[in-house]
Design a protein around this motif. Structure first.
Motif, PDB file in Angstrom:
ATOM      1  N   ALA A  22       0.839  -1.198   0.000  1.00  0.00           N
ATOM      2  CA  ALA A  22       0.000   0.000   0.000  1.00  0.00           C
ATOM      3  C   ALA A  22       0.867   1.237   0.000  1.00  0.00           C
ATOM      4  O   ALA A  22       1.880   1.300   0.673  1.00  0.00           O
ATOM      5  N   SER A  27      -3.830   3.000  -2.052  1.00  0.00           N
ATOM      6  CA  SER A  27      -4.213   2.128  -0.938  1.00  0.00           C
ATOM      7  C   SER A  27      -5.089   0.997  -1.456  1.00  0.00           C
ATOM      8  O   SER A  27      -5.918   1.194  -2.331  1.00  0.00           O
ATOM      9  N   SER A 130      -0.576  -1.721   5.061  1.00  0.00           N
ATOM     10  CA  SER A 130      -1.717  -0.893   4.659  1.00  0.00           C
ATOM     11  C   SER A 130      -2.346  -0.174   5.846  1.00  0.00           C
ATOM     12  O   SER A 130      -3.314   0.558   5.693  1.00  0.00           O
ATOM     13  N   GLY A 132      -1.977   2.636   8.739  1.00  0.00           N
ATOM     14  CA  GLY A 132      -1.191   3.822   9.033  1.00  0.00           C
ATOM     15  C   GLY A 132      -1.444   4.403  10.409  1.00  0.00           C
ATOM     16  O   GLY A 132      -0.722   5.292  10.863  1.00  0.00           O
ATOM     17  N   ARG A 195      -3.844   5.444   4.055  1.00  0.00           N
ATOM     18  CA  ARG A 195      -3.920   4.089   4.593  1.00  0.00           C
ATOM     19  C   ARG A 195      -5.078   3.953   5.588  1.00  0.00           C
ATOM     20  O   ARG A 195      -5.716   4.927   5.965  1.00  0.00           O
TER      21      ARG A 195
END
Length: 515
Positions: A22, A27, A130, A132, A195
């Motif tokens: 990602a 994403s 992926s 965050g 993300r």
């Protein structure tokens, strides 16, 4: 516990991590695989573009996927009634609960959260990079400095993803809701990088011997937060109330057990509910006025209502309390006539009624049909597992999804009240997607919770004597060092993380049961 009903062994997971990478501009936004599905399906919303690049709000931020974890054993409340030599029905009728889940020394708050995050990531087949932002809400503190979030980073190590914001939030049962708000706020800010956010709520609720012990429980919920969600957080609609009280608190770090003023705690809960509901109603009515709608907001505008649930009877009282707020706010005879049986209480003030048993009885009678339609289904998990503190409200959300079809839920608004002693509380709402078609995000989310009754039934029933012995064992090992917890990992669900050892420096090592 079993998250895939087609499998014969509870807790076995077969999903593998997708090797997609990602990035901020690309994403994956993949839909999770339904437990009952044999073929993975993906998020189909397209790439997520960070807010900093578009200067627009991400669309429909909310809950994309959920995972629910609870221990593999429980005690029956009827057994506890006999063991504690109290009248039959004290817990099952008085509290409205049938079973209570609990943890042995082999499980702690870190292992609960490790398990629920691992299972959500494996089931959704999302790449570990992926995510965050990862927030943890808990009041089960085993270290005064080191956050649960830092332990969860062990799961992300192999992906190389260390760029994950967020940390633990603690205030009794409110930390999970604060974490959810923080996740949404991040996603709707210039700091969002495209993300996902993940919110983890978990607690082990245990009490000393006595009247409060049957109100315990244990569990954890993980939620994937992102745009174009099937459960959308209503933007701008949060009513919050906070104040300084000592209704429930944990000042003694040498014990797991809290100090509780039960009568005060119930009054604080209801007072916070009154205050939060008033603020929420004012905000939604202001939004309506801007759209040309000029009428009062009532519970009729919520198709479902979920609550933080310390015990199930409290939830029934709370819905009745909201009806009383609507009744007192009714401004004409037509509105007042909607509330049969409450006419005698018209002149009362909210702040004078917290201990009015006559009013409470009338309210529960008047609101019974509404309770059965809007709230009862959300209590399935609490009824069979007990209080899970920060994850209690979200266990109720999972129960609501498990007890209704996607078609039943589509287009509805779900009201939610979160309460944490001390105190911090909020009233907010979720808009459910209109699309309930096969393969839709909503249908997949609902189907992922549909086997909750089966999973709860797969647990092992322990006697009241065995439960008490394990509680005594938890006391014995609470601050012990240089030991490996007693017990056989075969008693845990497959795939469960557990505490393997605490060394002489209090450092904890975890391992995972075979899958």
């Amino acid at each position: 516990m079993c998250l895939l009903p087609s499998l014969s062994t509870p807790g076995v997971l077969t999903c593998s991590v997708t090797p997609t990478v990602a990035t901020a501009s690309s994403s994956p936004l993949q839909f999770f695989t339904s437990r009952s599905s044999t073929h993975p399906s993906r998020f189909s919303t397209g790439p997520a573009v960070p807010l900093a690049r578009t200067n627009t709000w991400p669309k429909d931020v909310g809950i994309l996927a959920m995972e629910l974890y609870f221990p593999a054993q429980y005690v029956d409340q009827t057994d506890l009634e006999k063991y504690n030599n109290v009248e039959a029905g004290r817990y099952t009728v008085g509290l409205g609960q049938t079973h209570m889940g609990f943890c042995s020394v082999q499980e702690d708050i870190n292992s609960l959260c490790l398990t629920v995050v691992q299972r959500l990531m494996e089931r959704t087949e999302l790449p570990w990079d992926s995510v965050g932002r990862l927030e943890v809400g808990t009041e089960t503190i085993i270290d005064k400095s080191k956050a649960v979030k830092t332990v969860l980073m062990e799961l992300f190590q192999n992906s190389g993803n260390t760029d994950i914001e967020g940390i633990d939030t603690t205030n009794a049962c409110y930390g999970g809701t604060a974490s959810l708000f923080n996740a949404a706020n991040w996603m709707e800010s210039s700091y969002w990088d495209g993300r996902y956010a993940m919110v983890v709520c978990g607690d082990i609720a245990v009490y000393a011997r006595g009247n409060a012990r049957p109100t315990g429980g244990a569990g954890a919920v993980a939620m994937l937060v992102g745009p174009e969600a099937p459960l959308v957080l209503d933007r701008g609609l949060r009513g919050t109330h906070m104040e300084n009280v000592y209704d429930f608190y944990k000042p003694d770090g040498s014990t797991e057990y809290p100090m509780v003023d039960g009568k005060l705690s119930i009054q604080c809960y209801l007072r916070a509910l009154d205050q939060c509901y008033a603020v929420y109603r004012q905000k939604i009515q202001n939004q309506w006025k801007q759209a040309g709608i000029d009428r009062p907001f009532t519970l009729d505008d919520l198709q479902f209502m979920i609550f933080h649930t310390p015990f199930c009877k409290m939830t029934q009282k709370s819905l009745a309390r909201l009806m009383f707020n609507d009744f007192l706010s009714a401004s004409n005879d037509t509105q007042i006539s909607h509330y049969k049986g409450l006419e005698a209480f018209r002149g009362l003030k909210l702040e004078d009624t917290y201990n009015n048993k006559e009013l409470e009885k009338a309210l529960q009678k008047a609101s019974l049909d509404m309770f059965n339609r809007k709230t009862k289904a959300s209590l399935y998990f609490s009824t069979h597992n007990g209080n899970t503190y920060t994850s209690s409200l979200y266990g109720c959300l999972a129960s609501l999804l498990s007890q209704h079809s996607a078609q039943d839920l589509a287009g509805s608004r779900i009201g939610a009240f979160s309460y944490g002693s001390g105190l911090a509380a909020s009233f907010f709402s979720l808009q459910v997607s209109q699309d309930a078609s096969p393969g839709s995000p909503l249908e997949k989310l609902v189907s992922s919770m549909s086997d909750l009754p089966e999973r709860l039934a797969s647990r092992k029933r322990m006697s009241a004597e065995e439960f008490t012995a394990i509680m005594d064992q938890r006391e014995q090992f609470f601050h012990k060092v240089n030991f490996s917890p007693p017990g056989d990992i075969k008693n845990l669900f497959p795939g469960t993380w557990y505490l393997e050892r605490v060394d002489e420096l209090h450092r904890r090592k975890y391992a995972r049961c075979p899958v």
